[in-house]
Scaffold this motif. Structure first.
Motif, PDB file in Angstrom:
ATOM      1  N   GLU A 197     -17.287  79.403  16.937  1.00  0.00           N
ATOM      2  CA  GLU A 197     -18.785  80.316  17.109  1.00  0.00           C
ATOM      3  C   GLU A 197     -18.929  80.942  16.230  1.00  0.00           C
ATOM      4  O   GLU A 197     -20.170  81.204  15.859  1.00  0.00           O
ATOM      5  CB  GLU A 197     -18.249  80.889  18.431  1.00  0.00           C
ATOM      6  CG  GLU A 197     -17.974  80.198  19.820  1.00  0.00           C
ATOM      7  CD  GLU A 197     -17.788  81.158  21.318  1.00  0.00           C
ATOM      8  OE1 GLU A 197     -17.928  82.294  21.005  1.00  0.00           O
ATOM      9  OE2 GLU A 197     -17.691  80.292  22.185  1.00  0.00           O
ATOM     10  N   GLN A 215     -20.987  87.870  22.478  1.00  0.00           N
ATOM     11  CA  GLN A 215     -19.711  87.728  21.862  1.00  0.00           C
ATOM     12  C   GLN A 215     -19.302  86.479  21.264  1.00  0.00           C
ATOM     13  O   GLN A 215     -19.597  85.380  21.846  1.00  0.00           O
ATOM     14  CB  GLN A 215     -18.794  87.989  23.009  1.00  0.00           C
ATOM     15  CG  GLN A 215     -17.228  88.325  22.874  1.00  0.00           C
ATOM     16  CD  GLN A 215     -16.306  88.911  23.792  1.00  0.00           C
ATOM     17  OE1 GLN A 215     -16.866  89.826  24.201  1.00  0.00           O
ATOM     18  NE2 GLN A 215     -15.774  87.989  24.374  1.00  0.00           N
ATOM     19  N   LEU A 216     -18.348  86.464  20.244  1.00  0.00           N
ATOM     20  CA  LEU A 216     -17.890  85.349  19.611  1.00  0.00           C
ATOM     21  C   LEU A 216     -16.618  85.015  19.790  1.00  0.00           C
ATOM     22  O   LEU A 216     -15.855  86.038  19.506  1.00  0.00           O
ATOM     23  CB  LEU A 216     -18.500  85.217  18.084  1.00  0.00           C
ATOM     24  CG  LEU A 216     -19.764  85.523  17.761  1.00  0.00           C
ATOM     25  CD1 LEU A 216     -19.839  85.719  16.243  1.00  0.00           C
ATOM     26  CD2 LEU A 216     -20.605  84.388  18.189  1.00  0.00           C
ATOM     27  N   ASP A 217     -16.072  84.266  20.639  1.00  0.00           N
ATOM     28  CA  ASP A 217     -14.810  84.108  21.048  1.00  0.00           C
ATOM     29  C   ASP A 217     -13.684  83.240  19.819  1.00  0.00           C
ATOM     30  O   ASP A 217     -12.424  83.350  20.084  1.00  0.00           O
ATOM     31  CB  ASP A 217     -14.502  83.700  22.398  1.00  0.00           C
ATOM     32  CG  ASP A 217     -15.093  84.474  23.195  1.00  0.00           C
ATOM     33  OD1 ASP A 217     -15.045  85.765  23.240  1.00  0.00           O
ATOM     34  OD2 ASP A 217     -15.911  83.946  24.294  1.00  0.00           O
ATOM     35  N   SER A 218     -14.167  82.682  19.258  1.00  0.00           N
ATOM     36  CA  SER A 218     -13.371  81.530  18.332  1.00  0.00           C
ATOM     37  C   SER A 218     -13.994  81.491  17.125  1.00  0.00           C
ATOM     38  O   SER A 218     -15.358  81.731  16.623  1.00  0.00           O
ATOM     39  CB  SER A 218     -13.431  80.037  18.998  1.00  0.00           C
ATOM     40  OG  SER A 218     -14.776  79.430  18.877  1.00  0.00           O
ATOM     41  N   LEU A 267     -10.901  88.258  16.264  1.00  0.00           N
ATOM     42  CA  LEU A 267     -11.425  87.817  17.723  1.00  0.00           C
ATOM     43  C   LEU A 267     -10.931  88.401  18.681  1.00  0.00           C
ATOM     44  O   LEU A 267      -9.717  88.699  18.880  1.00  0.00           O
ATOM     45  CB  LEU A 267     -11.234  86.155  17.617  1.00  0.00           C
ATOM     46  CG  LEU A 267     -11.505  85.306  16.326  1.00  0.00           C
ATOM     47  CD1 LEU A 267     -10.942  83.884  16.702  1.00  0.00           C
ATOM     48  CD2 LEU A 267     -13.172  85.274  16.459  1.00  0.00           C
ATOM     49  N   PRO A 268     -11.877  88.548  19.683  1.00  0.00           N
ATOM     50  CA  PRO A 268     -13.208  88.051  19.646  1.00  0.00           C
ATOM     51  C   PRO A 268     -14.041  89.110  19.147  1.00  0.00           C
ATOM     52  O   PRO A 268     -13.620  90.307  19.120  1.00  0.00           O
ATOM     53  CB  PRO A 268     -13.342  88.129  21.331  1.00  0.00           C
ATOM     54  CG  PRO A 268     -12.557  89.225  21.944  1.00  0.00           C
ATOM     55  CD  PRO A 268     -11.457  88.964  21.040  1.00  0.00           C
ATOM     56  N   VAL A 269     -15.148  88.617  18.532  1.00  0.00           N
ATOM     57  CA  VAL A 269     -15.992  89.749  18.002  1.00  0.00           C
ATOM     58  C   VAL A 269     -16.937  90.067  18.904  1.00  0.00           C
ATOM     59  O   VAL A 269     -17.572  89.330  19.692  1.00  0.00           O
ATOM     60  CB  VAL A 269     -16.768  88.546  17.009  1.00  0.00           C
ATOM     61  CG1 VAL A 269     -17.888  89.555  16.053  1.00  0.00           C
ATOM     62  CG2 VAL A 269     -16.142  88.185  15.633  1.00  0.00           C
TER      63      VAL A 269
END
Length: 653
Positions: A130, A124-127, A165-167
C-alpha cells in the motif's frame, strides 16, 4: 547632519546674555553628539541585517526540513558529506515523520527520521504494497530517498528505510507544514513529543505564522477602531462622551467575563499531554487577573471623575479649534504608522533569519543537524535594543512634529490668518535642527524600558522556584518603580520637545525650563489636563478591548497546536500602540497648548504693549476651570471643618 541655521537674535554688544523664553526666535542645532551616536548604533544594526541575510535560512523555520538538510518546498544546495542533501524539493512541501507514532526524545533532541513529501497519506497504509501504491499514484515517497519505489516490497532494507507499519492517516497542519497523524492514539503521542520538543521561540513563531491571517485581520480592526476613535474626539459632544464611556465600561466587563469563561473551559477540558494547552491556560489566567484589576481601577476612576464631563467636552472643543488651524495633524499618525510597520516587518524578517543562522553538521547515517552559530544571542540582544530605541525615536519624531505645528499656530498674532504649512515647517525644523534632541529623549525611554523587560524575564524565571517569594516580591517592586519612571519620562519628554520647538534649546535645558514653568503655573490647568489625558486613555482601552475580544474568539477555535496567548498579547500590544499613535495627537496637542499657555503668561501680561497670544475662549475656559476647582476646594475645606466641630458664635439680634 550639517547645521543649516544659527541664532537669529544676537545682542548688539556680542556679549552673552541671560537666556529667556523667545518663542520661535532662537534656533540652532541641538544634541548633535547624540545624533552621531544613533548613527553609529544603526551602523551595527545594518551589519546584523547583512549577516542575517548571509548566514540565515528562514525557509528552514517557515517551511520545515528533512533529516538530510533539505528545506521542503524549494531547491537545495548540497551539504558536504551528506549524499542525500541538495535535492530539488520544489514539489515536496510537507514534512513527514516515518515513525510518527513512536517519536522519542534522546537528551534534548528529537530522535526521528523526517522526509519531504508532496502529499500526506490521508488513509491508513497497512503494508509496504500500500505504501508503494500510494507512492506510484500520488508521487509522494514515504521511504528514504535512496530506496527506489520499485524496491519497497523487495529490498531487505525496506524495514529500516520505510515507515513503521501501519502508517496512520495524517493531515498537513501549518505548524512547519508537518504531517500530523489523525488517529487518537498517535495524535496524542505525536503532539506531546513534537510540540514539547520545539523550543519556546520556535513555538511562538510557529503560532504567529499559523495564525498570521487572523493577526493581520485583527491589526486592520485595531487600525479601523483607532481611526473611528480619532474622528469621535474630533467631533466630540456631551452625548458622545456618555456613549463612549458606556462602551468602555461594557467592553471592559465583557472582556473580563470572556477571559474567565475561557479559563474555566480550559480547566474542565485540558489535554495534559500538550505544553501549548498548559501555556495557553496560564496566559489566559494571567490575562483574566490583569484585566480584572485594570477594570476595577478604571471603573472607580470613571465614577469619581464623572462630574467633569462638561469641562472635558469644552477642553476637546478648544483642542479641535487648535487642530483646525493645521487639519492635516490628524493624518500625521498615518505616516508614523506606515514607517513603524515598515520597520517592524524588517525587524521581524531579520529576527527570523538570525533564528535560523546555524552551521550544518553531518551526523551518523548522513543525517544533517544545524548548530547555532556563536554570538547569535548577543546579536539578538542588540537587535532587541534596536527595536525599542528606533520605535521610540519614530514616535518621538511624531510628538516633536505635532508640538512644533501647535507652537507655530499658537504664537501667531493674526488668528484669522493662520501660518502656511505649519506641519511642513515643523518637520523641516526637526530635520535640520533637533534630531539629536529626539534621539536623546527616545534613548532615555529605552534605557528605562530595557531593564523593565529584564526584570519581567527574571520574575517569570523565578516563578518555577518554590523558595523565591522574597525575590519575586523585590522584582515586582523594581518593575513598578521602572514603570513609574517610564511614565514620568514620557511626560517629561513631551514637554521637553515642546520647549525645544519654542526656544530651540537642547534636551536637558528644555526639560528643566518646562519643569520650572509648569510648576509655577500648575494651579491653572493640572486637573483638567490630567482628566483630558484620562479620557484619551479610555479611548485607547476601548480599542484594545474590542480587538482582544475579536482575537479571543478567533484564536480559541484552533488552540491545541498554537501558543495563541503570545500572538494575542502581540495583537493587544499592537492595538494599543496603534491607538496611542492616533489618539496621541490630541494628547500631544493638549500638552503643547497648556505649555504654550504657561509661556504666554510668563512673557505677556495682557496689556496693549504685551497682549496674550491666546484667544478669549481659551482664557475664559481656564478661568471657569480654576473657579470650579476653587469652589470644590472650599467645599472640601468646609466639610472637613464641620467634621472636626462647629464653632459657637454669638447670636446677633
Amino acid at each position: 547632519m550639517h547645521c543649516l541655521g544659527a541664532e537669529y537674535l544676537v545682542s548688539a554688544e556680542g556679549a552673552p546674555r541671560q537666556r529667556e523664553w523667545r518663542p520661535q526666535i532662537y534656533r540652532k542645532c541641538t544634541d548633535t553628539a547624540w545624533l552621531f551616536l544613533f548613527f553609529l548604533f544603526w551602523t551595527g544594526l545594518v551589519f546584523i541585517m547583512g549577516y542575517s541575510v548571509v548566514a540565515g535560512a528562514t525557509g528552514r523555520l517557515l517551511f520545515g526540513y528533512d533529516s538530510f538538510g533539505n528545506v521542503c518546498g524549494k531547491k537545495n544546495s548540497p551539504v558536504e558529506g551528506a549524499p542525500l542533501s541538495g535535492q530539488d524539493m520544489t514539489l515536496k512541501k510537507h514534512v513527514f515523520f516515518m515513525n510518527s507514532c513512536n517519536l522519542e526524545v534522546k537528551g534534548t533532541r528529537l530522535n526521528r527520521m523526517a522526509l519531504c513529501v508532496s502529499n500526506c497519506p490521508e488513509e491508513q497504509l497497512d503494508s509496504l504494497e500500500e505504501v508503494q501504491l500510494f507512492a506510484n499514484t500520488s508521487g509522494s515517497f514515504l521511504c528514504v530517498y535512496s530506496l527506489n519505489s520499485f524496491n519497497y516490497t523487495h529490498s531487505p532494507k525496506a524495514d529500516s528505510l520505510c515507515p513503521r507499519l501501519p502508517v496512520p492517516p495524517s493531515k498537513s497542519f501549518p505548524l512547519f507544514n508537518r504531517c500530523v497523524p489523525q488517529t487518537p492514539e498517535c495524535y496524542s503521542l505525536f503532539a506531546s513529543v513534537l510540540i514539547n520538543d520545539v523550543d519556546t521561540l520556535h513555538r511562538i513563531l510557529s503560532g504567529i505564522m499559523s495564525g498570521r491571517d487572523t493577526i493581520l485581520g485583527l491589526c486592520i480592526l485595531a487600525l479601523a477602531l483607532s481611526l473611528a476613535m480619532m474622528f469621535t474626539f474630533r467631533f466630540i459632544t456631551t452625548l458622545l462622551v456618555h456613549i463612549f464611556i458606556s462602551l468602555v465600561i461594557l467592553g471592559l466587563l465583557f472582556v473580563c467575563g470572556v477571559l474567565w469563561w475561557l479559563y474555566y473551559d480550559y480547566t474542565n477540558d485540558l489535554s495534559i499531554e500538550l505544553d501549548t494547552e498548559r501555556e495557553n491556560m496560564k496566559c489566559v489566567l494571567g490575562f483574566a487577573i490583569v484585566s480584572t484589576g485594570i477594570t476595577a481601577v478604571l471603573l472607580i476612576l470613571i465614577f469619581v471623575l464623572r462630574k467633569r464631563i462638561k469641562l472635558t467636552v469644552e477642553l476637546f472643543q478648544i483642542t479641535n479649534k487648535a487642530i483646525s488651524s493645521a487639519p492635516f495633524l490628524l493624518f500625521q499618525p498615518l505616516w508614523t504608522f506606515a514607517i513603524l510597520i515598515f520597520f517592524w516587518v524588517l525587524w521581524v524578517a531579520v529576527l527570523l533569519s538570525l533564528g535560523t543562522a546555524g552551521a550544518a553538521q553531518v551526523m551518523e547515517g548522513g543525517q544533517v543537524e544545524y548548530k547555532p552559530l556563536s554570538g547569535i544571542r548577543y546579536m539578538w540582544s542588540y537587535h532587541l535594543i534596536g527595536l525599542i530605541w528606533t520605535s521610540e525615536f519614530i514616535l518621538a519624531c511624531q510628538q516633536m512634529t505635532i508640538a512644533g505645528a501647535v507652537v507655530t499656530c499658537y504664537f501667531n498674532r493674526s488668528k484669522n490668518d493662520p501660518p502656511d504649512r505649519p506641519i511642513l515647517s515643523s518637520l523641516s525644523i526637526l530635520f535640520f535642527y533637533h534630531q539629536g534632541t529626539v534621539v536623546k529623549g527616545s534613548f532615555l525611554i529605552s534605557v528605562v524600558r530595557i531593564p523593565r523587560i529584564i526584570v519581567m524575564y527574571m520574575q517569570n524565571a523565578l516563578k518555577e522556584q518554590q523558595h523565591g517569594a522574597l525575590s519575586r516580591y523585590l522584582f515586582r517592586c523594581c518593575y513598578c518603580c521602572f514603570w513609574c519612571l517610564d511614565k514620568y519620562l514620557l511626560h517629561l519628554n513631551q514637554n521637553a520637545y515642546t520647549t525645544t520647538a519654542i526656544n530651540g534649546t537642547d534636551f536637558c535645558t528644555s526639560a528643566k525650563d518646562a519643569f520650572k514653568i509648569l510648576s509655577k503655573n500648575s494651579s491653572h490647568f493640572t486637573s483638567i489636563n490630567c482628566f483630558g489625558d484620562f479620557i484619551i486613555f479610555l479611548g485607547k482601552v476601548l480599542v484594545v478591548c474590542f480587538t482582544v475580544f475579536g482575537g479571543l474568539m478567533a484564536f480559541n477555535y484552533n488552540r491545541a497546536f498554537q501558543v495563541w496567548a503570545v500572538p494575542l498579547l502581540l495583537v493587544a500590544f499592537f492595538a494599543y500602540l496603534v491607538a496611542h499613535s492616533f489618539l496621541s495627537v490630541f494628547e500631544t496637542v493638549l500638552d503643547a497648548l497648556f505649555l504654550c499657555f504657561a509661556v504666554d503668561l510668563e512673557t505677556n501680561d495682557g496689556s496693549s504693549e504685551k497682549p496674550y497670544f491666546m484667544d478669549q475662549e481659551f482664557l475664559s475656559f481656564v478661568k471657569r476651570s480654576n473657579k470650579l476647582n476653587n469652589t470644590r476646594a472650599q467645599q472640601d475645606k468646609h466639610s472637613l471643618r464641620n467634621e472636626e466641630g462647629t464653632e459657637l458664635q454669638a447670636i446677633v439680634r
